[in-house]
Design an enzyme around this catalytic site. Structure first.
Site, PDB file in Angstrom:
ATOM      1  N   CYS A  97       1.052  -1.151   0.012  1.00  0.00           N
ATOM      2  CA  CYS A  97       0.145   0.001   0.012  1.00  0.00           C
ATOM      3  C   CYS A  97       0.918   1.172   0.091  1.00  0.00           C
ATOM      4  O   CYS A  97       1.982   1.425   0.726  1.00  0.00           O
ATOM      5  CB  CYS A  97      -0.801   0.073   1.211  1.00  0.00           C
ATOM      6  SG  CYS A  97      -1.844  -1.217   1.190  1.00  0.00           S
ATOM      7  N   ARG A 155       3.909  -0.424  -4.877  1.00  0.00           N
ATOM      8  CA  ARG A 155       3.572  -1.002  -3.550  1.00  0.00           C
ATOM      9  C   ARG A 155       2.213  -1.566  -3.704  1.00  0.00           C
ATOM     10  O   ARG A 155       1.796  -2.256  -2.264  1.00  0.00           O
ATOM     11  CB  ARG A 155       3.676   0.202  -2.367  1.00  0.00           C
ATOM     12  CG  ARG A 155       4.756   1.154  -2.342  1.00  0.00           C
ATOM     13  CD  ARG A 155       4.828   2.210  -1.387  1.00  0.00           C
ATOM     14  NE  ARG A 155       4.557   1.512  -0.006  1.00  0.00           N
ATOM     15  CZ  ARG A 155       5.406   1.337   0.737  1.00  0.00           C
ATOM     16  NH1 ARG A 155       6.706   1.380   0.476  1.00  0.00           N
ATOM     17  NH2 ARG A 155       4.973   0.803   1.962  1.00  0.00           N
ATOM     18  N   TRP A 210      -2.566  -2.873  -1.643  1.00  0.00           N
ATOM     19  CA  TRP A 210      -2.011  -4.171  -1.871  1.00  0.00           C
ATOM     20  C   TRP A 210      -2.920  -4.752  -0.733  1.00  0.00           C
ATOM     21  O   TRP A 210      -2.737  -4.945   0.419  1.00  0.00           O
ATOM     22  CB  TRP A 210      -0.669  -4.276  -1.598  1.00  0.00           C
ATOM     23  CG  TRP A 210      -0.058  -5.716  -1.536  1.00  0.00           C
ATOM     24  CD1 TRP A 210      -0.076  -6.592  -0.620  1.00  0.00           C
ATOM     25  CD2 TRP A 210       0.335  -6.431  -2.972  1.00  0.00           C
ATOM     26  NE1 TRP A 210       0.368  -7.711  -1.178  1.00  0.00           N
ATOM     27  CE2 TRP A 210       0.572  -7.591  -2.702  1.00  0.00           C
ATOM     28  CE3 TRP A 210       0.185  -5.847  -4.229  1.00  0.00           C
ATOM     29  CZ2 TRP A 210       1.020  -8.672  -3.396  1.00  0.00           C
ATOM     30  CZ3 TRP A 210       0.872  -6.854  -4.986  1.00  0.00           C
ATOM     31  CH2 TRP A 210       0.995  -8.150  -4.832  1.00  0.00           C
ATOM     32  N   ASN A 235      -1.724   2.337   5.680  1.00  0.00           N
ATOM     33  CA  ASN A 235      -0.904   1.313   5.301  1.00  0.00           C
ATOM     34  C   ASN A 235      -0.635   0.268   6.302  1.00  0.00           C
ATOM     35  O   ASN A 235      -0.063   0.836   7.303  1.00  0.00           O
ATOM     36  CB  ASN A 235       0.536   1.666   4.300  1.00  0.00           C
ATOM     37  CG  ASN A 235       1.411   0.777   4.296  1.00  0.00           C
ATOM     38  OD1 ASN A 235       1.177  -0.459   4.219  1.00  0.00           O
ATOM     39  ND2 ASN A 235       2.695   1.213   4.297  1.00  0.00           N
ATOM     40  N   GLY A 236      -0.613  -1.172   6.462  1.00  0.00           N
ATOM     41  CA  GLY A 236      -0.151  -1.850   7.525  1.00  0.00           C
ATOM     42  C   GLY A 236      -1.462  -2.896   7.672  1.00  0.00           C
ATOM     43  O   GLY A 236      -2.381  -2.951   7.263  1.00  0.00           O
ATOM     44  N   GLU A 287      18.613 -22.711  -5.385  1.00  0.00           N
ATOM     45  CA  GLU A 287      18.143 -21.443  -5.851  1.00  0.00           C
ATOM     46  C   GLU A 287      19.308 -20.396  -6.091  1.00  0.00           C
ATOM     47  O   GLU A 287      19.117 -19.478  -6.796  1.00  0.00           O
ATOM     48  CB  GLU A 287      17.412 -20.846  -4.214  1.00  0.00           C
ATOM     49  CG  GLU A 287      16.982 -19.254  -4.434  1.00  0.00           C
ATOM     50  CD  GLU A 287      15.979 -18.701  -5.677  1.00  0.00           C
ATOM     51  OE1 GLU A 287      15.599 -19.697  -5.987  1.00  0.00           O
ATOM     52  OE2 GLU A 287      15.597 -17.775  -5.738  1.00  0.00           O
ATOM     53  N   LYS A 291      19.434 -17.956  -9.360  1.00  0.00           N
ATOM     54  CA  LYS A 291      19.890 -16.504  -9.396  1.00  0.00           C
ATOM     55  C   LYS A 291      20.949 -16.324 -10.336  1.00  0.00           C
ATOM     56  O   LYS A 291      20.743 -15.142 -11.171  1.00  0.00           O
ATOM     57  CB  LYS A 291      19.698 -16.200  -8.076  1.00  0.00           C
ATOM     58  CG  LYS A 291      18.649 -15.869  -7.122  1.00  0.00           C
ATOM     59  CD  LYS A 291      17.562 -15.093  -7.388  1.00  0.00           C
ATOM     60  CE  LYS A 291      16.574 -15.413  -8.373  1.00  0.00           C
ATOM     61  NZ  LYS A 291      15.353 -16.146  -7.578  1.00  0.00           N
ATOM     62  N   GLU A 325      20.102 -17.127 -14.022  1.00  0.00           N
ATOM     63  CA  GLU A 325      18.939 -16.230 -14.528  1.00  0.00           C
ATOM     64  C   GLU A 325      19.307 -14.567 -14.989  1.00  0.00           C
ATOM     65  O   GLU A 325      18.853 -13.902 -15.879  1.00  0.00           O
ATOM     66  CB  GLU A 325      17.796 -16.302 -14.055  1.00  0.00           C
ATOM     67  CG  GLU A 325      17.571 -15.650 -12.622  1.00  0.00           C
ATOM     68  CD  GLU A 325      16.132 -15.798 -12.238  1.00  0.00           C
ATOM     69  OE1 GLU A 325      15.964 -15.801 -11.039  1.00  0.00           O
ATOM     70  OE2 GLU A 325      15.146 -15.531 -13.043  1.00  0.00           O
ATOM     71  N   HIS A 340      29.203 -38.550  -7.356  1.00  0.00           N
ATOM     72  CA  HIS A 340      28.342 -39.410  -8.146  1.00  0.00           C
ATOM     73  C   HIS A 340      28.364 -39.022  -9.594  1.00  0.00           C
ATOM     74  O   HIS A 340      27.542 -39.292 -10.427  1.00  0.00           O
ATOM     75  CB  HIS A 340      26.776 -39.803  -7.463  1.00  0.00           C
ATOM     76  CG  HIS A 340      27.088 -40.343  -6.302  1.00  0.00           C
ATOM     77  ND1 HIS A 340      27.415 -41.830  -6.238  1.00  0.00           N
ATOM     78  CD2 HIS A 340      26.631 -39.845  -5.110  1.00  0.00           C
ATOM     79  CE1 HIS A 340      27.287 -42.063  -4.913  1.00  0.00           C
ATOM     80  NE2 HIS A 340      26.900 -40.761  -4.270  1.00  0.00           N
ATOM     81  N   LYS A 360       8.070 -11.694 -15.584  1.00  0.00           N
ATOM     82  CA  LYS A 360       7.821 -11.506 -14.210  1.00  0.00           C
ATOM     83  C   LYS A 360       6.834 -12.954 -13.887  1.00  0.00           C
ATOM     84  O   LYS A 360       6.816 -13.611 -13.054  1.00  0.00           O
ATOM     85  CB  LYS A 360       7.282 -10.274 -13.783  1.00  0.00           C
ATOM     86  CG  LYS A 360       7.119 -10.319 -12.435  1.00  0.00           C
ATOM     87  CD  LYS A 360       8.557 -10.431 -11.465  1.00  0.00           C
ATOM     88  CE  LYS A 360       8.273 -10.623  -9.908  1.00  0.00           C
ATOM     89  NZ  LYS A 360       9.217 -11.583  -9.297  1.00  0.00           N
TER      90      LYS A 360
HETATM   91  C1  F6R Z   1      13.015 -16.827 -10.583  1.00  0.00           C
HETATM   92  C2  F6R Z   1      11.522 -16.762 -10.845  1.00  0.00           C
HETATM   93  C3  F6R Z   1      10.806 -17.805 -11.448  1.00  0.00           C
HETATM   94  C4  F6R Z   1       9.588 -17.804 -10.595  1.00  0.00           C
HETATM   95  C5  F6R Z   1       8.771 -18.980 -11.433  1.00  0.00           C
HETATM   96  C6  F6R Z   1       7.058 -19.061 -10.592  1.00  0.00           C
HETATM   97  O1  F6R Z   1      13.719 -15.729  -9.952  1.00  0.00           O
HETATM   98  O2  F6R Z   1      11.114 -15.761 -10.471  1.00  0.00           O
HETATM   99  O3  F6R Z   1      11.706 -18.908 -11.218  1.00  0.00           O
HETATM  100  O4  F6R Z   1       9.653 -18.058  -9.042  1.00  0.00           O
HETATM  101  O5  F6R Z   1       8.205 -18.428 -12.523  1.00  0.00           O
HETATM  102  O6  F6R Z   1       6.620 -17.988 -10.123  1.00  0.00           O
HETATM  103  P1  F6R Z   1       5.364 -17.880  -9.343  1.00  0.00           P
HETATM  104  O7  F6R Z   1       6.155 -17.791  -7.828  1.00  0.00           O
HETATM  105  O8  F6R Z   1       4.931 -16.596  -9.580  1.00  0.00           O
HETATM  106  O9  F6R Z   1       4.339 -19.010  -9.482  1.00  0.00           O
END
Ligand code: F6R
Length: 607
Positions: free
Chosen positions: A2, A27, A75, A101-102, A483, A487, A490, A506, A602
């Site tokens: 928010c 936000r 939000w 907000n909160g 992970e 990161k 990507e 292995h 995204k």
């Molecule tokens: C990596 C990344 C993706 C998402 C994946 C799932 O940094 O952002 O691997 O984690 O596309 O996305 P959600 O969590 O939105 O289902």
């Protein structure tokens, strides 16, 4: 989560509020609204959806007369993202309007009390409780300032809010506790907002408000008071040097860095209202109607899938519930084996990932209960799951997910404790340690993140020429190794593989040579000696090693990266940002487009 803005000055307020809301939209953007006083009446405009929907509702005529007002971009936390729940909220007589907000944690208790006093509620939000409370306070004390102070003494939780009163046009009140609020000091005009970019086009002079401070301002002057005593507080004005564009990222170079640095606050938000201090009970009303599963099946993609793998370790050790974790795109094309008392958990930041959504539909068709863990209220997964826990990470803008994973881990950790308690498996000492360590964690992280960032920056200069990387971990830290590798690949486009350290011998160890470095998570836990042996095997093949470890590890590796130490599994919350920062700094050093890496989006809404 928010965004709020308030303005009082000499300009038409509505355009100022709209511009401010545009820069706060990161936000939250599920609904927006604003309010101002004109001709002795409070005028309210609200719309669900993005800011354009609100703009379309503002007819250009009388909205330009007001020179003060408040605005909000939401939000959703309590209640659906619709117009009725959108802010501002008014008291029953439409004398007061408030944006917030909160989360008001004791809102249910306060609502019952207010209903007994004759208050009528129109929305499902916790915010309406606050505006009704202030209105009661005005009746009692005759002063808005005193009424706010009285109301805030009754409120538990986090808030940053701004308030206007029909009876005092031109005056704005605002206060904060555990949510950001900044005062902007202009010439013949003053502002408060959740973030500086909201008023940066008008002033660079800012006053950072602290918890339990209340500001009262008009176009000419402002004053800050301590909530409770109402003693004046002296504040200093600081000048920020940000340019408007850069500040859209809150002063950070990239959204990704900003979101990494938001993780302490994400942890606070995820914990807010979740632990009953007196009993140590975890509060998860979202799953109250779900019986404790005999087996849990987690389905997710990418980073959310890694969060699922991490959850398996916790759930099996605390709640003794066997867990399967599957990638959604694999799950959806396999026969679904019916099993009694099994619960499916889908994890998704966006709530719109096509594969996860398809898996969810398949499970529902078979009549199994689905619990969704999701960051976006009102998203498809949030709407279609039988039970939903919202992760409270706030809008995640960077394509590479960071703070969302942090929030997923906090919530699944709490879920493990919750089900363990329902199975009478929980040792009260574990609860005490978990609660105390969690309470301390965000502040330590806030303090340590800048130094961790510097270490990541210096390490990446040594290793950024590598063409491939191993990320190793064992137990709880194996999913984090996955992970870390994801990161790095990507956003820096360096090939990286995450492995369970014991699995290296292995096959993959054949790849090790001086140009194929390893980042190993080697913390002071029961598996430390095992991973130490794995590292020796790498060194015997002349592999270079960065060890993410803790004080006094005694490891002799090329680069030791010492991170802080906390209780058991919560060390995850230091490991995770370290890995994120390593990937981030490497990508920046290599000149990559961090926030919009090539070929990615995204929210993956296609198969
Ligand atoms: C990596 C990344 C993706 C998402 C994946 C799932 O940094 O952002 O691997 O984690 O596309 O996305 P959600 O969590 O939105 O289902």
């Amino acid at each position: 989560m928010c965004g709020i803005i308030a303005y009082t000055g000499h300009r038409p307020a509505v355009p100022v509020l709209i511009e401010g809301l545009k820069s706060l939209e990161y936000r939250g953007y599920d609904s927006a609204g604003l309010a101002f006083v004109h001709m002795n009446r409070l005028h309210l405009f609200r719309a669900s959806g993005k800011l354009e929907a609100l703009e379309a509702k503002l007819d250009s005529g009388h909205v330009l007369h007001a020179t003060s007002g408040i605005g909000h971009t939401r939000w959703a936390t309590h209640g659906l993202p619709n117009e009725v729940n959108a802010h501002p909220h008014l008291d029953i007589n439409a004398h007061i309007a408030l944006v917030h907000n909160g989360i008001i944690e004791n809102f249910q208790e306060l609502k019952t009390m207010l209903v007994d006093c004759g208050c009528i509620f129109r929305s499902e939000t916790d915010t309406e409780v606050l505006v009704c409370l202030v209105s009661q306070g005005v009746k009692k004390t005759g002063s808005v300032r005193e009424a706010i102070s009285w109301a805030l003494n009754l409120v538990e939780g986090s808030y940053a809010f701004a308030l206007i009163s029909r009876d005092h046009p031109g005056t704005i009140w605002a206060a904060r506790h555990a949510s950001p609020l900044i005062l902007g000091h202009g010439t013949g005009e003053n502002f408060v907002a959740s973030d500086i970019p909201a008023f940066l086009p008008f002033t660079r002079e800012v006053i950072f408000l602290e918890d339990n401070e209340l500001v009262e301002m008009n176009s000419e002057k402002w004053a800050v008071f301590e909530v409770g005593t109402l003693k004046p507080v002296s504040k200093s004005i600081q000048t920020v040097s940000w340019d408007v564009q850069a500040a859209r990222k809150g002063g950070y170079k990239h959204f990704m860095l900003k979101e990494i640095f938001e993780q302490p606050q994400v942890i606070r938000n995820c914990l807010a209202g979740r632990i009953e201090r007196r009993t140590g009970n975890v509060l998860l009303p979202e799953v109250a109607n779900l019986s404790v599963p005999k087996r849990l099946h987690i389905i997710a993609c990418g980073t959310s899938y890694h969060a699922g793998l991490w959850t398996k370790y916790l759930m099996e050790s605390f709640a003794r519930i066997p867990v399967d974790v599957e990638i959604a795109s694999e799950f959806r094309y396999k026969p679904l084996v019916p099993e009694k008392d099994k619960v499916y958990l889908t994890i998704s930041q966006s709530g719109e990932t096509a594969d996860t959504l398809a898996a969810l539909s398949l499970i529902k068709e078979q009549g199994f209960p689905v619990l969704g863990l999701c960051n976006v209220a009102g998203s498809s997964i949030a709407r279609e799951s039988d039970h939903v826990i919202l992760t409270q990470a706030g809008p995640e803008i960077s394509v590479a997910s960071t703070k969302a994973m942090c929030s997923q881990l906090v919530l699944t950790f709490l879920l493990s404790l919750y089900w363990a308690r329902h199975k009478n498996l929980l040792d009260p000492q574990i609860v005490d340690r978990a609660v105390n360590s969690f309470d301390a964690l965000p502040d330590i992280l806030d303090q340590k993140l800048p130094a961790m960032s510097e270490t990541a920056a210096s390490l990446c200069r040594i290793y950024s020429s590598a063409r491939s990387f191993f990320f190793l971990g064992r137990g709880l830290y194996y999913p984090l190794a996955l992970e870390g590798a994801l990161k790095l690949k990507e956003i820096s486009y360096i090939h990286a593989e995450g492995y369970a350290a014991g699995e290296l011998k292995h096959g993959p160890i054949a790849l090790i040579d001086p140009d194929f470095p390893t980042l190993a998570i080697a913390l002071a836990d029961p598996l430390f000696r095992k991973i130490k042996s794995n590292l020796k095997e790498i060194q015997a093949r002349k592999g270079r090693i960065i060890a993410l470890t803790q004080e006094g590890s005694g490891l002799t590796v090329d680069n030791e990266w010492v991170i802080p130490q906390t209780w058991g599994p919560l060390n995850t919350f230091f490991v995770l940002p370290a890995l994120q920062l390593f990937a981030y700094e490497t990508a920046v050093y290599l000149g990559k487009d961090v926030d919009q890496p090539r070929n990615l989006a995204k929210s993956v809404t296609v198969e």
